[in-house]
Design a protein around this motif. Structure first.
Motif, mmCIF file in Angstrom:
data_model
loop_
_atom_site.group_PDB
_atom_site.id
_atom_site.type_symbol
_atom_site.label_atom_id
_atom_site.label_comp_id
_atom_site.label_asym_id
_atom_site.label_seq_id
_atom_site.Cartn_x
_atom_site.Cartn_y
_atom_site.Cartn_z
ATOM 1 N N VAL A 19 10.442 -15.204 4.388
ATOM 2 C CA VAL A 19 9.297 -14.355 4.041
ATOM 3 C C VAL A 19 9.025 -14.436 2.533
ATOM 4 O O VAL A 19 7.872 -14.566 2.105
ATOM 5 C CB VAL A 19 9.565 -12.895 4.488
ATOM 6 N N CYS A 29 2.812 -11.303 3.976
ATOM 7 C CA CYS A 29 3.742 -11.080 5.101
ATOM 8 C C CYS A 29 4.106 -9.604 5.232
ATOM 9 O O CYS A 29 5.100 -9.258 5.890
ATOM 10 C CB CYS A 29 5.035 -11.879 4.902
ATOM 11 N N GLY A 43 -1.148 -10.983 10.216
ATOM 12 C CA GLY A 43 -1.322 -10.696 8.793
ATOM 13 C C GLY A 43 -2.787 -10.518 8.447
ATOM 14 O O GLY A 43 -3.662 -10.917 9.226
ATOM 15 N N PHE A 49 2.602 -14.166 12.810
ATOM 16 C CA PHE A 49 4.041 -14.406 12.695
ATOM 17 C C PHE A 49 4.724 -14.033 14.004
ATOM 18 O O PHE A 49 4.486 -12.955 14.539
ATOM 19 C CB PHE A 49 4.645 -13.547 11.571
#
Ligand code: PRP
Length: 213
Positions: A19, A29, A43, A49
């Motif tokens: 990250v 993130c 995001g 993610f």
């Protein structure tokens, strides 16, 4: 990013550093810091993610449901999938080793090897010309030789603390291991405008980081 990229990130020891590196490239993130049991995070800049078990990262990337993955070289070797391995990210450094009680001979016939890495174990011992029995475990592999389940283990060793605490030692080092950036083969073409700059940005950042050390 002009084309949304989906990342598969390994939960656990590699997650925080992965990250950090992505954020260094301007990828927001923040959603990943949410507490809870969510597994998919969208995001603000269109990136998605997926937080998955380390051994599943290559599967998600190979199937194209994730474009990019961050995963250990040990897992890549074990999964042996046709991915593009773009960068050695340097973190998560450890060694893939055969370990056991001090003095254990690796030349014994029919060695029993406990491991999370059956494919790698088969290859390593085939190269040595040894016949082995592979005992597949999913964790706490060090228990194998302690309770007589196996003669040795094949596992990653980072600090060596787990081996030491259990009276075991490295008998043979196989190779160094660290986190890698992998990309789906089709995504590299279809999302090249997003993925290439990310790879080059990370490459430059890693070069700078190594210079500073
Ligand atoms: C890994 C590995 C060793 C240990 C090595 O296990 O399988 O057991 O870490 O680290 P060390 O050399 O610093 O002691 P992990 O913590 O990922 O858990 P697991 O045994 O449940 O797979």
């Amino acid at each position: 990013m002009d084309k949304a990229v989906t990342f598969a990130l390994a939960k656990g020891r590699l997650a925080n550093k992965a990250v950090e590196l992505l954020e260094g490239q301007g990828i927001d993130c923040g959603v990943l810091r949410e507490q809870g049991r969510r597994l998919v995070f969208d995001g603000p800049d269109g990136c998605r993610f997926l937080l998955v078990k380390p051994s599943d990262v290559p599967t998600y990337v190979d199937h194209g449901v994730a474009d990019v993955g961050v995963v250990g070289k040990d897992t890549l070797m074990e999964e042996n999938r046709p991915l593009y391995e773009m960068l050695d990210l340097g973190f998560g450094a450890c060694r893939l080793c055969v370990a056991g009680r001090p003095g254990t001979s690796l030349n014994d016939r029919h060695l029993r090897v406990a491991t999370k890495y059956p494919r790698i174990a088969a290859e390593v011992f085939a190269q040595r010309g040894s016949t082995i029995e592979i005992i597949r475990l999913n964790g706490s592999v060090e228990l194998g030789p302690l309770v007589g389940l196996s003669d040795v283990i094949l596992d990653i060793v980072e600090s060596g603390a787990t081996l030491k605490a259990n009276g075991l030692c490295v008998l043979e080092e196989i190779c160094p291991v660290s986190a890698r950036l992998v990309v789906n083969r089709v995504s590299l073409k279809t999302k090249e405008s997003a993925i290439r700059p990310l790879v080059e940005g990370l490459r430059a950042a890693l070069k700078e980081e190594r210079k500073e050390k």
